[in-house]
Write an enzyme that holds these catalytic residues in place. Structure first.
Site, mmCIF file in Angstrom:
data_model
loop_
_atom_site.group_PDB
_atom_site.id
_atom_site.type_symbol
_atom_site.label_atom_id
_atom_site.label_comp_id
_atom_site.label_asym_id
_atom_site.label_seq_id
_atom_site.Cartn_x
_atom_site.Cartn_y
_atom_site.Cartn_z
ATOM 1 N N ILE A 1 1.058 -0.729 -0.123
ATOM 2 C CA ILE A 1 0.316 0.062 -0.523
ATOM 3 C C ILE A 1 1.072 1.512 0.204
ATOM 4 O O ILE A 1 2.214 1.182 -0.013
ATOM 5 C CB ILE A 1 -1.398 0.141 1.244
ATOM 6 C CG1 ILE A 1 -1.681 1.151 1.036
ATOM 7 C CG2 ILE A 1 -0.505 0.015 2.809
ATOM 8 C CD1 ILE A 1 -3.081 0.980 2.284
ATOM 9 N N CYS A 2 0.646 2.229 -0.574
ATOM 10 C CA CYS A 2 0.863 3.280 -0.661
ATOM 11 C C CYS A 2 -0.098 4.505 -0.867
ATOM 12 O O CYS A 2 -1.183 4.382 0.061
ATOM 13 C CB CYS A 2 1.798 3.648 -1.909
ATOM 14 S SG CYS A 2 1.106 3.888 -3.165
ATOM 15 N N ARG A 3 -0.054 5.183 -1.365
ATOM 16 C CA ARG A 3 -0.605 7.114 -0.923
ATOM 17 C C ARG A 3 -2.081 6.493 -1.585
ATOM 18 O O ARG A 3 -3.087 6.867 -1.441
ATOM 19 C CB ARG A 3 -0.002 8.360 -0.895
ATOM 20 C CG ARG A 3 -0.852 9.390 -1.179
ATOM 21 C CD ARG A 3 0.409 10.143 -1.264
ATOM 22 N NE ARG A 3 -1.322 11.977 -1.092
ATOM 23 C CZ ARG A 3 -1.399 12.538 -2.128
ATOM 24 N NH1 ARG A 3 -1.830 11.714 -3.553
ATOM 25 N NH2 ARG A 3 -2.472 13.118 -2.199
ATOM 26 N N HIS B 1 -3.684 4.570 0.815
ATOM 27 C CA HIS B 1 -3.885 5.311 1.776
ATOM 28 C C HIS B 1 -5.835 6.032 0.931
ATOM 29 O O HIS B 1 -5.870 6.637 2.301
ATOM 30 C CB HIS B 1 -3.034 5.989 3.021
ATOM 31 C CG HIS B 1 -2.723 5.000 3.659
ATOM 32 N ND1 HIS B 1 -1.437 3.978 2.900
ATOM 33 C CD2 HIS B 1 -2.320 4.539 4.634
ATOM 34 C CE1 HIS B 1 -0.884 3.721 3.850
ATOM 35 N NE2 HIS B 1 -1.406 3.848 5.225
#
Length: 160
Positions: A104-106, A133
């Protein structure tokens, strides 16, 4: 004679197709849907690897039971560490090639890059949450950790 060669060729190709299908069945789709990711977050059935930088994680992160922050530039080298070195460095058990891993990242771009790197290292059961996110917070604002806010609240209390 041609008939025998044809039959052998068909049987060989059929067996190869079945083998390829078995290999494909062991792989996970690249993207994990929101509802499945929600289950992972709550259950801890997969290691959630946040590939953002530590200052981004400090702002807000998914509140997953099985979570670690490994910045994108470290993903490839970290997955090649021994199990002991990985745990010493990141504080969690290193995933095996058979474990489920979700990046997961932004917003999904860096997690896709991390996923491709992990797949290249034979972590075939790895996936990424394409919403990142931003998507997670929009759907589950109650399942996040906001360390910066918590630390500021604690600091303010200590000042009085």
């Amino acid at each position: 004679m041609r008939t025998i060669i044809f039959i052998i060729s068909v049987l060989f190709l059929h067996g190869k197709c079945e083998q390829d299908q078995t290999i494909q069945d062991e792989k996970r789709p690249f993207e994990i849907p929101l509802l499945e990711f929600e289950s992972v977050v709550k259950s801890g059935n997969a290691l959630v690897i946040d590939v953002r930088e530590p200052d981004e994680v400090y702002e807000v992160r998914v509140d997953a039971k099985n979570y670690v922050n490994v910045p994108l530039k470290q993903v490839g080298s970290s997955l090649q560490l021994s199990a002991g070195e990985f745990e010493k460095t990141y504080g969690v058990k290193k995933p095996s090639l058979d474990d489920d891993v979700v990046f997961i990242c932004r917003s999904g771009k860096r997690s896709l890059t991390a996923l491709k790197e992990a797949r290249g290292l034979a972590f075939e059961r790895s996936q990424h949450f394409v919403g990142g996110h931003l998507g997670w917070i929009a759907n589950h604002p109650d399942l996040v950790v906001r360390e910066k806010e918590e630390n500021e609240k604690t600091r303010r209390k200590d000042e009085f």
